[in-house]
Design a protein around this motif. Structure first.
Motif, short mmCIF file in Angstrom:
data_model
loop_
_atom_site.label_atom_id
_atom_site.label_comp_id
_atom_site.label_asym_id
_atom_site.label_seq_id
_atom_site.Cartn_x
_atom_site.Cartn_y
_atom_site.Cartn_z
N ARG A 54 -0.51 -2.50 0.05
CA ARG A 54 -1.97 -2.57 -0.15
C ARG A 54 -2.35 -2.25 -1.60
O ARG A 54 -3.33 -2.79 -2.12
CB ARG A 54 -2.67 -1.61 0.81
N LYS A 55 -1.58 -1.42 -2.24
CA LYS A 55 -1.85 -1.07 -3.64
C LYS A 55 -1.82 -2.31 -4.53
O LYS A 55 -2.62 -2.44 -5.47
CB LYS A 55 -0.81 -0.05 -4.12
N TYR A 56 -0.92 -3.22 -4.24
CA TYR A 56 -0.76 -4.41 -5.09
C TYR A 56 -1.49 -5.64 -4.55
O TYR A 56 -1.79 -6.56 -5.31
CB TYR A 56 0.73 -4.73 -5.26
N THR A 92 -0.48 -3.38 -11.13
CA THR A 92 -1.30 -3.44 -9.92
C THR A 92 -2.13 -4.72 -9.81
O THR A 92 -2.68 -4.99 -8.74
CB THR A 92 -2.25 -2.23 -9.85
N MET A 147 1.94 1.00 -0.22
CA MET A 147 2.40 0.37 -1.45
C MET A 147 2.01 -1.10 -1.48
O MET A 147 1.53 -1.61 -2.50
CB MET A 147 3.92 0.51 -1.57
#
Length: 322
Positions: free
Chosen positions: A111-113, A35, A109
């Motif tokens: 935005r998660k990274y 992440t 997904m």
């Protein structure tokens, strides 16, 4: 030229600084967590520009064994970070292939990274979002052009990823809408718009190598609603099209010809055209289109155009006799 003793002192200080920088990256326990993509991107950039390039600049004048050792350490640290990203993208691509993302979960997904702020205002150029999307979609070496471009064709330049996210958000594509990317290059826009909206997307590309590459990328991701056509854009069949995108694929006469093709489509139904780059002011001068969001004067803003209501063909009065 500096005395040898002074040069040696400076070299010792530089080696100490470089060693510290490498160790700081190696000792970062969080940087290889999947992440933490932004941290890895920054570290990779730092390794290339501020460590390896710096060492390479020193080596011809100071072929020091310690510098060689430090370069090996920097390259090893770089490889470790790149391997983390490689495994991350392999896993994410497999998830796409299995149909594991809805449109909303795909956005989540990203935005998660990358974090929540994916489209900062007044941004110009490319950033870590582009690095992420490139790693996700393109996992082969980029192809060389195989045919000569027509004189009025513009060289291939990738659309910034944040612009594609903005495009997908603003286009509000309906289930029956078909999206066309005119001059689709390596296929990034049609692939990403499909993943973000679920709409059927079609890329039109003149260069065979780019067309083949884009087709292979979509196929590997099992995206059955993403297709590409290898043809001169002005000769394409746009009867399905509801929304079109152009990042200035050509200029001059070729652009005018393309606009005439789209104008004919607008006589049958309302269409929308999104533009980015130098083509926006040109398209803003078309009387059959109106710009939804401003005067279309800034080449770094995504503009939306809509064909005017009542843009229907008229029958000219008959005059004279045969």
């Amino acid at each position: 030229m500096l005395p040898l003793a002074v040069m040696s002192d400076e070299l010792t200080a530089i080696i100490s600084e470089i060693r510290y920088d490498i160790r700081s990256i190696q000792d970062d326990v969080n940087i290889c967590r999947e992440t933490h993509f932004n941290s890895r991107a920054n570290a990779l950039d730092f390794i290339d520009l501020h460590i390896i390039d710096r060492i390479n600049a020193l080596l011809p004048d100071a072929p020091d064994a310690e510098l060689q050792k430090l370069k090996q350490g920097a390259e090893k640290a770089k490889h470790r970070l790149e391997e983390t990203d490689r495994h991350l993208f392999m896993r994410l691509r497999e998830q796409i292939r299995r149909g594991g993302y809805t449109e909303e979960s795909f956005k989540a997904m990203i935005r998660k990274y990358l974090g929540e702020d994916l489209s900062p205002p007044n941004k110009v150029g490319y950033d870590t979002l582009d690095l992420f999307i490139n790693g996700l979609l393109f996992h082969r070496h980029l192809p060389e052009e195989t045919i000569e471009r027509e004189p009025e064709m513009v060289f291939y330049q990738q659309t910034p990823a944040r612009i594609i996210l903005e495009l997908a958000e603003r286009a509000r594509l309906m289930p029956d809408d078909v999206f066309f990317d005119i001059g689709s290059g390596l296929g990034q826009v049609p692939i990403l718009v499909n993943l973000l909206t679920g709409a059927k997307t079609i890329g039109v590309e003149y260069e065979p190598a780019y067309y083949s590459y884009a087709t292979a990328c979509a196929s590997r991701l099992n995206l059955t609603d993403v297709t590409f056509i290898n043809t001169l854009a002005q000769k394409g069949d746009y009867t399905e099209g509801a929304v079109f995108f152009m990042y200035t694929p050509f200029e001059g006469t070729m652009m005018q010809q393309m606009l005439e093709v789209l104008k004919k489509e607008s006589l049958k139904r309302t269409i929308r055209i999104f533009t980015y780059g130098p083509c926006s002011p040109i398209i803003a001068r078309q009387s059959w289109l109106r710009c939804v969001n401003g005067p279309a004067e800034d080449t770094y803003i995504l503009y939306e155009f809509k064909s005017r209501d009542g843009n229907t063909p008229t029958i000219a009065p008959i005059s004279g006799t045969n």
